[in-house]
Design a protein around this motif. Structure first.
Motif, short mmCIF file in Angstrom:
data_model
loop_
_atom_site.label_atom_id
_atom_site.label_comp_id
_atom_site.label_asym_id
_atom_site.label_seq_id
_atom_site.Cartn_x
_atom_site.Cartn_y
_atom_site.Cartn_z
N GLN A 164 69.73 25.69 -32.77
CA GLN A 164 69.78 24.30 -33.23
C GLN A 164 69.61 24.19 -34.74
N ARG A 165 68.68 24.93 -35.30
CA ARG A 165 68.47 24.83 -36.75
C ARG A 165 69.69 25.29 -37.52
N ALA A 166 70.42 26.29 -36.99
CA ALA A 166 71.63 26.75 -37.65
C ALA A 166 72.74 25.70 -37.53
N SER A 167 72.84 25.09 -36.35
CA SER A 167 73.85 24.03 -36.17
C SER A 167 73.58 22.86 -37.10
N ILE A 168 72.31 22.50 -37.26
CA ILE A 168 71.96 21.39 -38.15
C ILE A 168 72.19 21.77 -39.61
N GLU A 169 71.98 23.04 -39.94
CA GLU A 169 72.28 23.51 -41.30
C GLU A 169 73.76 23.31 -41.62
N LEU A 170 74.62 23.56 -40.65
CA LEU A 170 76.06 23.40 -40.83
C LEU A 170 76.51 21.95 -40.68
N ALA A 171 75.80 21.19 -39.88
CA ALA A 171 76.16 19.78 -39.61
C ALA A 171 74.88 18.94 -39.60
N PRO A 172 74.37 18.56 -40.77
CA PRO A 172 73.07 17.88 -40.87
C PRO A 172 72.98 16.58 -40.07
N GLY A 173 74.12 15.95 -39.82
CA GLY A 173 74.10 14.69 -39.08
C GLY A 173 73.60 14.83 -37.66
N LEU A 174 73.57 16.07 -37.13
CA LEU A 174 73.09 16.27 -35.76
C LEU A 174 71.63 15.86 -35.63
N ARG A 175 70.84 16.07 -36.68
CA ARG A 175 69.43 15.66 -36.64
C ARG A 175 69.33 14.15 -36.44
N ASP A 176 70.20 13.40 -37.11
CA ASP A 176 70.19 11.94 -36.98
C ASP A 176 70.61 11.51 -35.57
N THR A 177 71.58 12.23 -35.01
CA THR A 177 72.05 11.89 -33.66
C THR A 177 70.93 12.07 -32.64
N ILE A 178 70.19 13.17 -32.76
CA ILE A 178 69.06 13.40 -31.85
C ILE A 178 68.02 12.30 -32.04
N SER B 203 73.40 21.24 -27.77
CA SER B 203 73.82 22.06 -26.65
C SER B 203 74.47 23.34 -27.15
N GLY B 204 73.89 24.48 -26.81
CA GLY B 204 74.45 25.76 -27.23
C GLY B 204 74.58 25.85 -28.73
N SER B 205 75.78 26.18 -29.21
CA SER B 205 76.01 26.28 -30.64
C SER B 205 76.41 24.95 -31.25
N GLY B 206 76.48 23.89 -30.42
CA GLY B 206 76.81 22.57 -30.92
C GLY B 206 78.30 22.41 -31.17
N PRO B 207 78.68 21.20 -31.66
CA PRO B 207 77.82 20.11 -32.12
C PRO B 207 77.51 19.03 -31.09
#
Length: 325
Positions: A249-263, A277-281
């Motif tokens: 998750q931290r790697a996915s958020i590093e690549l797509a910071p908006g995922l933190r906001d979605t959660i 989920s998995g490698s995201g997004p």
């Protein structure tokens, strides 16, 4: 010639279509270990098959070869998404493997209806491959057991055997060493689908980079928290919400910071917890009931997100029709 005689018995080719659906998955937990000599990472994961299905219609053709076409369900936007239709496609590879082991193989056209987000961390391509294995096995009367199909599935990718199996399972190794888990109680989720994809190899590389920068060693040996399986077995979303973990998750958020906001948005609107989920997004939001999941999905759609209420566990790949044309 009698009208009751079939086309096949008159020497003409008789086409047949076998239609199979296979589920996407959510990684309820995903622990990632070190990079292995084969270029993959060790993992320990709990897979949950959810009610968002890929569908493959395999039709025998008189002309030899494998062809692929793609359709999108109304819930999935494939505009701008490049899905290969040749040997790079996982379903194509699955058909090629089945052709090699089947004595009665013909040409085949694979018509894939996609519902699982592409490059979304939910195993949509793996579900296509699992569905294709089962469809071609039936189409060509190969007579392979589920165990034999699972062995072929493992050659195609770590998530393919689970899409065949479905339900709930613990995955070790690279995720392909599966142990079914006795967890039949329904869990309700809302999936928030992004309008972009993330490359799984890129996400794993980013995790390695982050760990190296912080001087952290990947955990080993890996194991699954038994409390997660107990919460799933008991159908206890409150307990499960405190146990969700995804090392990627931290790697996915590093690549797509908006995922933190979605959660955060999901949790602010009633989700018990959220996880990539998995490698995201794709983001999976855990709800405490099907009613709550439906209400959360509706609210997130109102806020402009592509949100779907789903549940799991559900069965793996299944034949839904078998028709002579």
């Amino acid at each position: 010639m009698s009208p009751g005689i079939s086309a096949a018995s008159r020497g003409r080719f008789a086409a047949r279509t076998v239609r199979v659906r296979a589920p996407g998955k959510v990684n309820v937990s995903l622990n990632v270990g070190p990079l292995r000599p084969d270029g993959y990472h060790s993992v320990a994961s709990v897979y949950l098959a959810v009610s968002l299905y890929e569908e493959v219609a395999a039709t025998s053709t008189e002309e030899p070869g494998i062809t692929v076409s793609i359709n999108a369900a109304s819930t999935l936007d494939l505009d701008g998404v490049d899905i290969p239709l040749d040997e790079r496609n996982l379903a194509y590879k699955a058909a090629a493997i089945m052709r090699d082991v089947s004595e009665k193989a013909t040409g085949v056209h694979l018509d894939i209806t996609k519902r699982v987000p592409v490059a979304g961390g939910m195993g949509g391509g793996s579900a296509d491959a699992a569905a294709t294995l089962l469809a071609c096995d039936a189409l060509w009367d190969s007579g392979l057991s589920r165990e034999e199909l699972a062995h072929l599935a493992a050659e195609l990718g770590a998530d393919v055997p689970f899409s065949l199996l479905g339900g709930t399972a613990v995955g070790l190794g690279v995720g392909d060493e599966l142990s079914p888990a006795l967890a039949k109680a329904q869990m309700d989720w809302v999936l928030v689908c992004a309008d972009y994809g993330l490359s799984t190899p890129d996400v794993f590389r980013t995790l390695d980079m982050l760990r190296n920068a912080e001087g952290l060693e990947a955990p080993e040996p890996l194991e699954v928290d038994a409390k997660i399986l107990q919460a799933l077995r008991n159908g206890d979303p409150d307990s499960l919400s405190k146990l969700l973990v995804n090392d990627l998750q931290r790697a996915s958020i590093e690549l797509a910071p908006g995922l933190r906001d979605t959660i955060g948005l999901g949790e602010a609107n009633g989700a018990l917890a959220g996880i990539v989920s998995g490698s995201g997004p794709t983001v999976a939001l855990l709800a405490d009931s099907s009613l709550a999941a439906g209400e959360l999905a509706e609210e997130l759609r109102h806020l402009g997100h592509n949100a779907l209420a789903v549940h799991g566990p559900v069965p793996g790949a299944r034949i839904i029709s078998d028709t002579l044309l």
